[in-house]
Design a protein around this motif. Sequence first.
Motif, PDB file in Angstrom:
ATOM      1  N   GLY A 271       6.913 -47.745 -14.278  1.00  0.00           N
ATOM      2  CA  GLY A 271       6.059 -47.979 -15.141  1.00  0.00           C
ATOM      3  C   GLY A 271       5.860 -46.856 -16.258  1.00  0.00           C
ATOM      4  N   GLU A 272       6.521 -45.621 -15.941  1.00  0.00           N
ATOM      5  CA  GLU A 272       6.430 -44.441 -16.915  1.00  0.00           C
ATOM      6  C   GLU A 272       7.418 -44.218 -17.815  1.00  0.00           C
ATOM      7  OE1 GLU A 272       4.421 -41.361 -14.945  1.00  0.00           O
ATOM      8  OE2 GLU A 272       3.060 -42.671 -13.834  1.00  0.00           O
ATOM      9  N   GLY A 273       8.432 -45.173 -18.155  1.00  0.00           N
ATOM     10  CA  GLY A 273       9.531 -44.829 -18.762  1.00  0.00           C
ATOM     11  C   GLY A 273      10.518 -43.551 -18.006  1.00  0.00           C
ATOM     12  N   THR A 274      11.677 -43.436 -18.865  1.00  0.00           N
ATOM     13  CA  THR A 274      12.742 -42.333 -18.310  1.00  0.00           C
ATOM     14  C   THR A 274      12.813 -41.543 -19.492  1.00  0.00           C
ATOM     15  OG1 THR A 274      13.598 -44.161 -16.933  1.00  0.00           O
ATOM     16  CG2 THR A 274      14.790 -42.210 -17.637  1.00  0.00           C
ATOM     17  N   THR A 275      13.094 -40.093 -19.200  1.00  0.00           N
ATOM     18  CA  THR A 275      13.548 -39.198 -20.188  1.00  0.00           C
ATOM     19  C   THR A 275      14.702 -38.491 -19.756  1.00  0.00           C
ATOM     20  OG1 THR A 275      11.012 -38.719 -20.796  1.00  0.00           O
ATOM     21  CG2 THR A 275      12.890 -37.099 -21.301  1.00  0.00           C
ATOM     22  N   LEU A 276      15.701 -38.573 -20.468  1.00  0.00           N
ATOM     23  CA  LEU A 276      16.869 -37.893 -20.059  1.00  0.00           C
ATOM     24  C   LEU A 276      17.096 -36.457 -21.195  1.00  0.00           C
ATOM     25  CD1 LEU A 276      20.480 -39.306 -19.040  1.00  0.00           C
ATOM     26  CD2 LEU A 276      20.312 -37.829 -21.112  1.00  0.00           C
ATOM     27  N   VAL A 277      17.647 -35.566 -20.690  1.00  0.00           N
ATOM     28  CA  VAL A 277      17.649 -34.186 -21.568  1.00  0.00           C
ATOM     29  C   VAL A 277      19.076 -33.617 -21.250  1.00  0.00           C
ATOM     30  CG1 VAL A 277      16.777 -31.931 -22.024  1.00  0.00           C
ATOM     31  CG2 VAL A 277      15.302 -33.788 -21.583  1.00  0.00           C
TER      32      VAL A 277
ATOM     33  N   ARG B 294      13.967 -40.373 -24.629  1.00  0.00           N
ATOM     34  CA  ARG B 294      12.865 -41.027 -24.007  1.00  0.00           C
ATOM     35  C   ARG B 294      12.812 -42.387 -24.285  1.00  0.00           C
ATOM     36  NH1 ARG B 294       7.847 -40.652 -25.825  1.00  0.00           N
ATOM     37  NH2 ARG B 294       8.380 -39.223 -27.295  1.00  0.00           N
ATOM     38  N   ASP B 295      12.461 -43.250 -23.039  1.00  0.00           N
ATOM     39  CA  ASP B 295      12.181 -44.752 -23.421  1.00  0.00           C
ATOM     40  C   ASP B 295      10.753 -44.829 -22.827  1.00  0.00           C
ATOM     41  OD1 ASP B 295      12.245 -46.167 -20.837  1.00  0.00           O
ATOM     42  OD2 ASP B 295      14.359 -45.298 -20.834  1.00  0.00           O
ATOM     43  N   ASP B 296      10.114 -45.979 -23.068  1.00  0.00           N
ATOM     44  CA  ASP B 296       9.006 -46.359 -22.605  1.00  0.00           C
ATOM     45  C   ASP B 296       9.121 -47.518 -21.679  1.00  0.00           C
ATOM     46  OD1 ASP B 296       9.404 -48.360 -24.368  1.00  0.00           O
ATOM     47  OD2 ASP B 296       7.644 -48.470 -25.380  1.00  0.00           O
TER      48      ASP B 296
END
Length: 290
Positions: free
Chosen positions: A279-285, A239-241
Amino acid sequence: GYTNLAMVLREARPATPADWAPVVRNIRSALALDDRYLPARTQLALSYLQQAGDDPNSRMIFLAGLVCAQAAQVAQSANADLAPDVRSFTADLYNTWGIIDIRRNEIIKALDHFHRAYTLNPNMFEALVNYGTINLSFRGYQDAREGFERALALRADSYDAHIGLGVALRWQAGEYRKRSGIDIVVETPEPDLAVDRECALTLFRIFQETLTNVMRHADASKVVVRLAEADSGYVLQIRDDGVGMAEDALRKPASHGIRGMRERARQHGGDVSVTSAPGEGTTLVVTIPR
């Protein structure tokens, strides 16, 4: 030359005696020109090893070891201490001999031969990893440490140089942190998860590709990486911001290599999901079943 041709033919995995005939013929041609040529003798040992299959008592395994023993005598008489090319060829020979020893369950001999290989050629990555891996399996971390640390110094980006997936993720995160200045936090279980090597390598490669994407596109200041074991299998969350992505960008086939990551995961019955918004970052799972 004959030796290189034999290697190419051998790596094509011959299946029958007729398939092996040109391999042996080329090796014999090389040795007919120079019976002291170590690469040809090493290829001969590898061809016997390959033909032995999984049988530790195979006659071919015995012949492979015998070829190595004879080649070592040739190397010694060639004054390997003074000739750099002979030292390199001899290192290859000892590494091959160590692999043969493992097949014959002769672990002490294997360690000695791997140690000789990287002593002759300190840049021989394979011998260092082999030495570390065998020590880790039979003696423990402290004995394995020398091989792995020296291998890491040669190839920090290689998964094979690391002891376990958690260690690999933390080390690689540190390298990305140095290059980018991004705060990268890695949370992994203690002790490290015992993940199948191929699954671990897939998770590691996806992790590398994701962090590269973050560095290039996300404009992030922080990344949090979590590796865990769940009922569904192994879960890697990154997860990044950063600036995030719109939903239509995520749906593009070539978007940041996501399709390639999914294909990697699906080879092991797993999958990759990505959530993001501008504007809300990205989450990779990434999830891969045990």
